[in-house]
Design a protein around this motif. Structure first.
Motif, short mmCIF file in Angstrom:
data_model
loop_
_atom_site.label_atom_id
_atom_site.label_comp_id
_atom_site.label_asym_id
_atom_site.label_seq_id
_atom_site.Cartn_x
_atom_site.Cartn_y
_atom_site.Cartn_z
N PHE A 137 -45.66 1.27 29.32
CA PHE A 137 -46.90 1.18 30.07
C PHE A 137 -47.95 0.49 29.19
O PHE A 137 -48.20 0.91 28.06
CB PHE A 137 -47.39 2.57 30.49
N LEU A 138 -48.55 -0.57 29.73
CA LEU A 138 -49.53 -1.34 28.96
C LEU A 138 -50.91 -1.24 29.60
O LEU A 138 -51.04 -1.25 30.82
CB LEU A 138 -49.11 -2.81 28.89
N ASP A 139 -51.94 -1.16 28.76
CA ASP A 139 -53.30 -1.28 29.27
C ASP A 139 -53.63 -2.75 29.46
O ASP A 139 -52.95 -3.62 28.91
CB ASP A 139 -54.29 -0.65 28.28
N ASP A 140 -54.71 -3.04 30.19
CA ASP A 140 -55.01 -4.44 30.46
C ASP A 140 -55.80 -5.10 29.33
O ASP A 140 -56.08 -6.29 29.37
CB ASP A 140 -55.75 -4.61 31.80
N ASP A 141 -56.16 -4.32 28.29
CA ASP A 141 -56.91 -4.91 27.18
C ASP A 141 -56.04 -5.06 25.94
O ASP A 141 -56.52 -4.88 24.82
CB ASP A 141 -58.18 -4.10 26.89
N TYR A 171 -32.69 -3.52 32.70
CA TYR A 171 -33.80 -4.43 32.39
C TYR A 171 -34.92 -3.68 31.67
O TYR A 171 -34.95 -2.45 31.66
CB TYR A 171 -34.34 -5.08 33.68
N HIS A 172 -35.83 -4.45 31.07
CA HIS A 172 -36.98 -3.84 30.39
C HIS A 172 -38.17 -3.84 31.34
O HIS A 172 -38.72 -4.89 31.65
CB HIS A 172 -37.31 -4.60 29.11
N HIS A 173 -38.57 -2.68 31.77
CA HIS A 173 -39.63 -2.58 32.77
C HIS A 173 -40.98 -2.30 32.12
O HIS A 173 -41.13 -1.33 31.39
CB HIS A 173 -39.29 -1.48 33.78
N PHE A 174 -41.93 -3.18 32.42
CA PHE A 174 -43.29 -2.99 31.95
C PHE A 174 -44.18 -2.64 33.14
O PHE A 174 -44.03 -3.24 34.21
CB PHE A 174 -43.84 -4.27 31.32
N ILE A 175 -45.09 -1.73 32.95
CA ILE A 175 -46.02 -1.38 34.03
C ILE A 175 -47.45 -1.61 33.54
O ILE A 175 -47.81 -1.26 32.41
CB ILE A 175 -45.83 0.09 34.47
N LEU A 176 -48.22 -2.22 34.42
CA LEU A 176 -49.61 -2.56 34.09
C LEU A 176 -50.44 -2.22 35.31
O LEU A 176 -50.08 -2.58 36.43
CB LEU A 176 -49.67 -4.06 33.79
N SER A 177 -51.53 -1.52 35.09
CA SER A 177 -52.36 -1.11 36.22
C SER A 177 -53.78 -1.60 35.98
O SER A 177 -54.44 -1.16 35.05
CB SER A 177 -52.31 0.42 36.32
N THR A 178 -54.25 -2.54 36.79
CA THR A 178 -55.57 -3.13 36.54
C THR A 178 -56.11 -3.84 37.77
O THR A 178 -55.33 -4.23 38.66
CB THR A 178 -55.52 -4.14 35.39
N ASP A 179 -57.43 -4.04 37.80
CA ASP A 179 -58.01 -4.87 38.86
C ASP A 179 -58.57 -6.16 38.26
O ASP A 179 -59.29 -6.90 38.92
CB ASP A 179 -59.10 -4.11 39.62
N ASN A 180 -58.24 -6.42 37.01
CA ASN A 180 -58.74 -7.62 36.34
C ASN A 180 -57.60 -8.65 36.25
O ASN A 180 -56.69 -8.52 35.44
CB ASN A 180 -59.24 -7.23 34.94
N ILE A 181 -57.68 -9.66 37.10
CA ILE A 181 -56.58 -10.63 37.21
C ILE A 181 -56.39 -11.41 35.91
O ILE A 181 -55.27 -11.64 35.46
CB ILE A 181 -56.84 -11.59 38.39
N LEU A 182 -57.50 -11.81 35.32
CA LEU A 182 -57.40 -12.60 34.09
C LEU A 182 -56.74 -11.79 32.98
O LEU A 182 -55.85 -12.28 32.28
CB LEU A 182 -58.81 -13.05 33.66
N ALA A 183 -57.18 -10.53 32.85
CA ALA A 183 -56.60 -9.67 31.82
C ALA A 183 -55.11 -9.46 32.09
O ALA A 183 -54.29 -9.52 31.16
CB ALA A 183 -57.33 -8.33 31.78
N ALA A 184 -54.76 -9.25 33.35
CA ALA A 184 -53.35 -9.06 33.70
C ALA A 184 -52.56 -10.30 33.33
O ALA A 184 -51.45 -10.20 32.79
CB ALA A 184 -53.22 -8.77 35.19
N SER A 185 -53.14 -11.47 33.58
CA SER A 185 -52.40 -12.70 33.27
C SER A 185 -52.16 -12.83 31.77
O SER A 185 -51.10 -13.28 31.34
CB SER A 185 -53.16 -13.92 33.80
N VAL A 186 -53.13 -12.39 30.97
CA VAL A 186 -52.95 -12.46 29.51
C VAL A 186 -51.87 -11.49 29.05
O VAL A 186 -51.01 -11.84 28.23
CB VAL A 186 -54.29 -12.18 28.78
N VAL A 187 -51.89 -10.28 29.60
CA VAL A 187 -50.87 -9.30 29.20
C VAL A 187 -49.48 -9.81 29.55
O VAL A 187 -48.57 -9.82 28.71
CB VAL A 187 -51.12 -7.93 29.89
N VAL A 188 -49.33 -10.29 30.78
CA VAL A 188 -48.01 -10.73 31.23
C VAL A 188 -47.58 -11.99 30.46
O VAL A 188 -46.46 -12.06 29.93
CB VAL A 188 -48.02 -10.99 32.75
N THR A 189 -48.46 -12.97 30.38
CA THR A 189 -48.12 -14.21 29.69
C THR A 189 -47.74 -13.95 28.23
O THR A 189 -46.76 -14.50 27.73
CB THR A 189 -49.29 -15.20 29.74
N SER A 190 -48.53 -13.10 27.57
CA SER A 190 -48.26 -12.88 26.15
C SER A 190 -46.96 -12.11 25.96
O SER A 190 -46.22 -12.36 25.01
CB SER A 190 -49.43 -12.17 25.47
#
Ligand SMILES: *[C@@H]1O[C@H](CO)[C@@H](O)[C@H](O)[C@H]1NC(C)=O
Ligand SMILES: *[C@@H]1O[C@H](CO)[C@@H](O)[C@H](O)[C@H]1NC(C)=O
Ligand SMILES: *[C@@H]1O[C@H](CO)[C@@H](O)[C@H](O)[C@H]1NC(C)=O
Ligand SMILES: *[C@@H]1O[C@H](CO)[C@@H](O)[C@H](O)[C@H]1NC(C)=O
Ligand SMILES: *[C@@H]1O[C@H](CO)[C@@H](O)[C@H](O)[C@H]1NC(C)=O
Length: 536
Positions: A351-355, A209-228
């Motif tokens: 590895f993705l940043d939250d911005d 599988y393709h594994h993405f890792i995101l580390s953040t405390d900003n839920i909205l930003a995380a939702s944008v990264v994942v959704t997009s």
């Protein structure tokens, strides 16, 4: 100024000499004989000695509480007079007179050299001894009030800036989102459902599988990264997201992804407290970084003290504050250096940043041949954008420091975090983590004179020789830096990165770049709506 009580004690007149040498009555209180009482006298004295300080205090309150459209001067008689003078005969007249004289000076320029008493008791004292004419008195009064208001305004500015700073790191809406989703976690069993479902757990460590890792405390930003990422993928069923957050955000982050399915992609949410590996023993430097006194002060200190308010705009101020954001010392940010240990079963991850926002299918990233290197990243010293893409080691390090000058090449090209392909298998054969730790320690010992902030500089050293440059089209930088970002390039890029202080979720974000991000905010979610996120 004179206080005159008539021999019969039928009237009390407060008068003052005017410029023509005569006397004008400032206030005149007629007292009916029958009603002469110490109480009446008391009220009169009260007016003189206490009204003004009261006016002052009440005006200050009015100003502070923001009772608007009432310039303090106008308000004087109207708001405060009657209350204080109500029981004095002829008070209507008194208030009118008082009001009139105040109005007279309201429109006049305050003379430059006007000497202002330090305090109100001093004004009252001077008023008794000096022969103030009514106009000077009123002008002095007004000047004092304006000075006072100015002081209040300045403290307001400081307060606003503080608020702005708070809002910059966690805007109200995003904070609200976190609180509400945390509430939901305790009250709604669905928000607590296991992520991913138990039968999918083996996929979390399945390297097909393709594994993405995101580390953040900003839920909205995380939702944008994942959704997009999911929306742009040609094979979303191959995607596994590992979202890492801190302890306080864990419940809210979990609720969000439990309630907003990313199916057919798979997602897990983990708190840093759930990684057994993350102990002080394994992460010694971070403990030191956080407890280092000067660092605490630098990142958490009073940011307003010392700021020059007269030449600061909110954006500049926010930018200064941003550079001192506590996020630079947060574990969530340094976490990326521990990926091989945190995901011991995975071989290759992105590895993705939250911005960032993902605009294209990223699965080809797994096919890039990293040529044995650990870190696939875009370089930041070549490119059309002369400002964003001009970063070499000399931009990040203090080359006057001997340790830096002896070990690094100032012209070496830097690379970017934000979207990196990490070959964890290759990484585990290196000593990248140890190198990172030892340089962090050195910088601490040198009182942070080797580099200023961020997780990038020590990584630039630690990953030296382990970086494989990937095509810049994969990862476009600078959307939080400057207004000049080329929109056509933004549209083309696979990943756009709002690095810099103007994050798209902040009021200072660039308006024309924001839609690329808000496009992935789910405005039909009740949580987003109820928290009034990004409403304009
Ligand atoms: C603040 O900035 C203004 C304008 O640049 C300058 O005139 C003033 O001296 C500065 N004040 C302080 C305290 O630095
Ligand atoms: C770091 O700062 C402390 C106190 O400010 C000072 O005593 C010490 O000498 C400094 N160390 C270096 C290496 O500059
Ligand atoms: C750079 O390093 C030199 C030598 O250690 C030091 O004197 C200087 O203050 C440092 N500059 C900054 C901006 O920290
Ligand atoms: C950014 O640039 C656009 C177009 O060049 C302009 O319309 C806008 O006003 C600018 N905004 C800021 C904040 O500078
Ligand atoms: C957006 O939110 C609504 C309501 O919570 C939900 O039904 C929908 O699936 C969400 N859309 C996406 C793309 O997550």
């Amino acid at each position: 100024m004179q206080l005159h009580i008539s021999p019969s004690m039928r009237s009390i007149t407060i008068s003052s000499s005017n410029s023509n040498g005569g006397f004008i009555d400032l206030m005149k209180i007629k007292v009916a004989a029958r009603h002469i009482s110490y109480r009446t006298l008391f009220h009169t004295i009260l007016i003189l000695a206490f009204l003004l300080p009261f006016v002052f205090i009440l005006t200050a309150l009015v100003t502070l509480e923001g009772v608007n459209n009432c310039s303090s001067f106008d308000c004087l008689g109207r708001r405060l007079g009657p209350r204080l003078l109500g029981r004095v005969d002829d008070s209507g007249r008194l208030v009118k007179d008082f009001h009139k004289i105040l109005n007279q000076v309201n429109t006049e320029e305050i003379p430059n050299g006007l000497k202002l008493p330090e305090s109100f008791s001093q004004l009252v004292a001077e008023m008794k001894s000096n022969q103030y004419d009514a106009k000077t008195f009123a002008l002095t009064l007004r000047a004092m009030m304006e000075k006072f208001e100015r002081e209040i305004r300045e403290s307001k500015f400081a307060e606003l800036m503080n608020k702005h700073f708070t809002a910059s790191s966690i805007p109200k809406g995003i904070h609200c989102l976190s609180l509400r989703l945390t509430d939901e976690y305790s009250s709604n069993a669905h928000a607590r459902r296991q992520l991913p479902a138990p039968e999918l757990l083996p996929l979390l460590s399945d390297n097909s599988y393709h594994h993405f890792i995101l580390s953040t405390d900003n839920i909205l930003a995380a939702s944008v990264v994942v959704t997009s990422t999911v929306a742009s993928s040609l094979r979303p069923e191959k995607i596994v997201f590992h979202v890492i957050t801190d302890k306080k955000t864990y419940a809210g982050m979990h609720s969000w992804f439990a309630l907003n399915s990313v199916s057919p992609a798979i997602i897990e949410v983990k708190g840093v407290h759930q990684f057994e590996w993350l102990t002080r023993e394994n992460v010694p430097v971070l403990e030191a970084v956080e407890s280092h006194n000067s660092i605490r002060n630098y990142y958490h200190g009073n940011h307003v003290a010392g700021a020059n308010l007269s030449d600061t705009t909110p954006r500049m101020f926010a930018s200064k504050l941003q550079a001192r954001s506590p996020k630079y010392i947060s574990l969530l940010n340094h976490l990326r250096i521990y990926l091989p240990e945190l995901f011991p079963n995975l071989d290759k991850v992105v590895f993705l940043d939250d911005d960032v926002v993902i605009q294209r299918d990223l699965s080809p990233l797994w096919d890039i041949d990293l040529k044995g290197k650990v870190n696939g990243a875009v370089e930041t010293c070549r490119g059309e954008d002369e400002w964003v893409m001009s970063k070499r080691f000399k931009n990040y390090f203090n080359f006057s420091h001997p340790l830096i000058a002896n070990n690094l090449d100032s012209e070496e090209c830097a690379w970017a975090y934000g979207m990196n392909v990490f070959d964890l298998h290759a990484w585990r054969k290196t000593s990248i983590r140890e190198t990172y730790h030892s340089w962090l320690r050195e910088n601490l010992k040198s009182n942070l004179t080797m580099w200023k902030l961020g997780t990038l500089p020590p990584a630039l050293i630690a990953f030296k020789g382990h970086v494989h440059a990937i095509d810049p089209e994969w990862h476009m930088l600078g959307l939080g830096y400057q207004n000049k970002t080329d929109i056509e390039s933004v549209k083309r890029a696979a990943v756009i990165h709002y690095n810099g202080q103007s994050k798209p979720w902040l009021p200072i974000g660039f308006e024309h770049l924001r839609p690329f991000w808000t496009k992935y905010v789910n405005y039909s979610s009740d949580f987003v709506r109820n928290c009034h996120i990004m409403e304009t």
